[in-house]
Scaffold this motif. Structure first.
Motif, short mmCIF file in Angstrom:
data_model
loop_
_atom_site.label_atom_id
_atom_site.label_comp_id
_atom_site.label_asym_id
_atom_site.label_seq_id
_atom_site.Cartn_x
_atom_site.Cartn_y
_atom_site.Cartn_z
N LYS A 87 22.54 57.25 37.36
CA LYS A 87 22.36 55.85 36.94
C LYS A 87 21.86 55.81 35.49
CE LYS A 87 21.84 51.37 37.68
NZ LYS A 87 22.98 50.48 37.81
N GLN A 88 20.95 56.70 35.15
CA GLN A 88 20.45 56.76 33.77
C GLN A 88 21.57 57.06 32.78
OE1 GLN A 88 16.99 59.36 33.53
NE2 GLN A 88 16.27 58.61 35.50
N VAL A 89 22.46 57.98 33.15
CA VAL A 89 23.60 58.32 32.30
C VAL A 89 24.48 57.08 32.09
CG1 VAL A 89 25.74 59.67 32.16
CG2 VAL A 89 23.60 60.78 32.85
N LYS A 90 24.76 56.35 33.17
CA LYS A 90 25.59 55.15 33.07
C LYS A 90 24.93 54.10 32.17
CE LYS A 90 27.96 55.53 37.48
NZ LYS A 90 28.23 54.88 38.77
N ILE A 91 23.64 53.90 32.33
CA ILE A 91 22.94 52.93 31.49
C ILE A 91 22.97 53.39 30.03
CG2 ILE A 91 20.67 51.93 30.98
CD1 ILE A 91 20.14 52.03 34.04
N GLY A 92 22.77 54.67 29.79
CA GLY A 92 22.82 55.20 28.43
C GLY A 92 24.18 55.01 27.78
N ARG A 93 25.23 55.27 28.51
CA ARG A 93 26.58 55.07 27.98
C ARG A 93 26.86 53.59 27.71
NH1 ARG A 93 29.46 59.51 31.85
NH2 ARG A 93 28.97 61.30 30.52
N THR A 94 26.40 52.74 28.60
CA THR A 94 26.59 51.30 28.40
C THR A 94 25.78 50.83 27.19
OG1 THR A 94 27.01 51.04 30.75
CG2 THR A 94 26.43 49.05 29.54
#
Length: 162
Positions: A87-94
């Motif tokens: 989830k952290q990776v997804k938020i970072g990419r977004t």
């Protein structure tokens, strides 16, 4: 009696985000975006601390806020358990997509915050929920009561390169 259609029920997550956005605004933050979408996911709230409130020679800040709204006694520690590495990776990419769309903010200090909101359905025969510790903010909507129980600034680092 039949259950009303699901459209009758309030969007609990949206109401939790409303509470957090109102609280951030009361703390001097400017809400830049709500529910910012990218192919990798969404960021619930993107807020900027106004430059006029900053110390001399400090950079403006942008907070990418993940809001978790849960009922008390839930299985994932109030939503903290749902902030997985993935989830952290997804938020970072977004967040990277947001900064690409708003390049004037690319040099700002960025942080990834988490807000924990508890909700409880208010029943006429039951007293109001007593929260310990005292909530940062509260909101009543429809037959629900919302409590901003924790706000975790810089709760995790950007994981966008994974």
């Amino acid at each position: 009696m039949a259950n009303p259609p699901s459209s009758h029920y309030p969007d609990i997550g949206e109401l939790g985000e409303d509470l957090v956005a109102q609280w951030l605004h009361s703390q001097g933050w400017k809400i830049l975006h709500r529910r910012f979408y990218s192919p990798w996911g969404e960021i619930d709230i993107i807020a900027q601390f106004p430059e006029q409130h900053l110390l001399v020679n400090s950079l403006p800040q942008v907070a990418f806020v993940e809001v978790k709204t849960r009922s008390q006694g839930n299985w994932d520690a109030g939503g903290k358990g749902a902030i997985t590495r993935q989830k952290q990776v997804k938020i970072g990419r977004t967040a990277r997509m947001f900064l690409a769309q708003y390049p004037e903010k690319a040099d700002y200090l960025c942080r990834f915050d988490v807000a924990i909101v508890y909700c409880k359905q208010r029943l006429k025969q039951h007293p109001a929920l007593k929260c310990t510790p005292e909530p940062l903010a509260t909101l009543s909507a429809d037959e629900y009561q919302f409590y901003l129980q924790e706000y975790l600034p810089a709760a995790f680092d950007s994981c966008i390169d994974e």
